[in-house]
Design a protein around this motif. Structure first.
Motif, PDB file in Angstrom:
ATOM      1  N   ILE A   1      -5.917   8.911 -11.405  1.00  0.00           N
ATOM      2  CA  ILE A   1      -6.490   7.706 -10.804  1.00  0.00           C
ATOM      3  C   ILE A   1      -6.663   6.598 -11.841  1.00  0.00           C
ATOM      4  CG2 ILE A   1      -8.579   6.779  -9.714  1.00  0.00           C
ATOM      5  CD1 ILE A   1      -8.816   9.543  -8.303  1.00  0.00           C
ATOM      6  N   HIS A   2      -7.015   6.984 -13.066  1.00  0.00           N
ATOM      7  CA  HIS A   2      -7.227   6.001 -14.124  1.00  0.00           C
ATOM      8  C   HIS A   2      -5.935   5.555 -14.790  1.00  0.00           C
ATOM      9  CE1 HIS A   2     -11.380   7.581 -13.863  1.00  0.00           C
ATOM     10  NE2 HIS A   2     -11.664   6.327 -14.088  1.00  0.00           N
ATOM     11  N   GLY A   3      -4.816   6.118 -14.371  1.00  0.00           N
ATOM     12  CA  GLY A   3      -3.533   5.705 -14.936  1.00  0.00           C
ATOM     13  C   GLY A   3      -3.251   6.279 -16.296  1.00  0.00           C
ATOM     14  N   ILE A   4      -4.014   7.277 -16.708  1.00  0.00           N
ATOM     15  CA  ILE A   4      -3.829   7.876 -18.032  1.00  0.00           C
ATOM     16  C   ILE A   4      -2.704   8.900 -18.012  1.00  0.00           C
ATOM     17  CG2 ILE A   4      -4.926   9.319 -19.807  1.00  0.00           C
ATOM     18  CD1 ILE A   4      -7.595   8.036 -18.934  1.00  0.00           C
ATOM     19  N   ASP A   5      -2.667   9.717 -16.968  1.00  0.00           N
ATOM     20  CA  ASP A   5      -1.683  10.791 -16.868  1.00  0.00           C
ATOM     21  C   ASP A   5      -1.315  10.983 -15.398  1.00  0.00           C
ATOM     22  OD1 ASP A   5      -0.045  12.951 -17.367  1.00  0.00           O
ATOM     23  OD2 ASP A   5      -1.690  14.360 -17.730  1.00  0.00           O
ATOM     24  N   PRO A   6      -0.398  10.176 -14.885  1.00  0.00           N
ATOM     25  CA  PRO A   6      -0.049  10.254 -13.459  1.00  0.00           C
ATOM     26  C   PRO A   6       0.497  11.624 -13.057  1.00  0.00           C
ATOM     27  CG  PRO A   6       0.847   8.261 -14.446  1.00  0.00           C
ATOM     28  CD  PRO A   6       0.332   9.123 -15.575  1.00  0.00           C
ATOM     29  N   ILE A   7       0.120  12.048 -11.875  1.00  0.00           N
ATOM     30  CA  ILE A   7       0.603  13.301 -11.312  1.00  0.00           C
ATOM     31  C   ILE A   7       1.938  13.020 -10.626  1.00  0.00           C
ATOM     32  CG2 ILE A   7       0.130  15.061  -9.552  1.00  0.00           C
ATOM     33  CD1 ILE A   7      -2.850  14.679 -10.202  1.00  0.00           C
ATOM     34  N   ASP A   8       2.901  13.911 -10.814  1.00  0.00           N
ATOM     35  CA  ASP A   8       4.237  13.685 -10.256  1.00  0.00           C
ATOM     36  C   ASP A   8       4.215  13.778  -8.728  1.00  0.00           C
ATOM     37  OD1 ASP A   8       5.462  16.587  -9.472  1.00  0.00           O
ATOM     38  OD2 ASP A   8       4.076  16.722 -11.168  1.00  0.00           O
ATOM     39  N   GLU A   9       5.203  13.139  -8.106  1.00  0.00           N
ATOM     40  CA  GLU A   9       5.298  13.069  -6.644  1.00  0.00           C
ATOM     41  C   GLU A   9       5.399  14.445  -6.002  1.00  0.00           C
ATOM     42  OE1 GLU A   9       4.898  10.473  -4.541  1.00  0.00           O
ATOM     43  OE2 GLU A   9       4.303   9.403  -6.359  1.00  0.00           O
ATOM     44  N   GLY A  10       6.087  15.374  -6.661  1.00  0.00           N
ATOM     45  CA  GLY A  10       6.211  16.725  -6.110  1.00  0.00           C
ATOM     46  C   GLY A  10       4.852  17.402  -5.979  1.00  0.00           C
ATOM     47  N   THR A  11       4.017  17.245  -6.990  1.00  0.00           N
ATOM     48  CA  THR A  11       2.682  17.837  -6.941  1.00  0.00           C
ATOM     49  C   THR A  11       1.852  17.168  -5.852  1.00  0.00           C
ATOM     50  OG1 THR A  11       2.769  18.421  -9.291  1.00  0.00           O
ATOM     51  CG2 THR A  11       0.586  18.295  -8.289  1.00  0.00           C
ATOM     52  N   ILE A  12       1.983  15.860  -5.716  1.00  0.00           N
ATOM     53  CA  ILE A  12       1.253  15.157  -4.659  1.00  0.00           C
ATOM     54  C   ILE A  12       1.722  15.647  -3.287  1.00  0.00           C
ATOM     55  CG2 ILE A  12       0.900  12.898  -3.574  1.00  0.00           C
ATOM     56  CD1 ILE A  12       0.715  11.741  -6.418  1.00  0.00           C
TER      57      ILE A  12
END
Length: 189
Positions: free
Chosen positions: A12-23
């Motif tokens: 959420i803070h833009g530090i370490d985005p979660i990949d689309e597959g995980t989402i």
């Protein structure tokens, strides 16, 4: 994939985005939880039916909140008043009064369930029970302005910024916007 609160916060803070597959996987897991709740609700209704109690029973099924599953860069339901969190299911069956098939375009609130169930029990609604609560027998529901503010989180924005000093400032500005919402009542048909 397991996503901890810390991992969601980093996303959420833009530090370490979660990949689309995980989402996508999170969305599938959420859908599975909804299907499980639906199955268990069906089992309860079946049990009431077998016991001969369902015919005259008032049944209300609702969710308390939705989830952000990647929309607007958000995950979970915390610190948000966006549509995915606010738009939740509510189904009520009251034999002879609310039989089904009605879809309400106006905003329906969980606080409306209380006076509806009190009316079904033939109990008067206590004074000061919610100035805007209305029985769902009202049809169509009167338009009401929605003002939502996720207040506790507003005070945490500054603290969160200090806790993650390397984070870009844009997510914090986005938080403030996401925590305040005003929706005008739907226009009358």
């Amino acid at each position: 994939a397991l996503v901890t609160d810390e991992r969601a916060s980093a996303h959420i803070h833009g530090i370490d985005p979660i990949d689309e597959g995980t989402i996508r996987d999170l969305g599938a897991a959420y859908d599975g939880a909804v299907r499980t709740a639906d199955r268990v609700t069906g089992e309860i209704l079946d049990l009431l039916g077998r016991q001969g109690l369902l015919g005259n029973a008032v049944v209300a099924v609702c969710g308390d909140h939705g989830e952000n599953l990647g929309e607007h860069g958000d995950l979970n339901h915390l610190m948000s008043v966006r549509e995915p969190v606010l738009h939740v299911p509510l189904v009520i069956r009251w034999p002879g009064r609310l039989e089904g098939g009605r879809v309400e375009d106006a905003e329906v609130r969980l606080q409306d369930v209380y006076p509806t169930l009190l009316a079904a029990a033939r109990v008067a609604m206590p004074a000061n029970c919610g100035k805007d609560a209305t029985s769902l027998l009202e049809s169509p529901l009167r338009p009401r302005t929605l003002v939502a503010e996720y207040g506790p989180a507003l005070g945490l924005i500054g603290k969160a910024g200090k806790a993650v000093p390397n984070a870009p400032r844009t997510p914090f500005d986005r938080y403030r916007e996401a925590l305040l919402a005003v929706r005008a009542p739907a226009s009358a048909p």
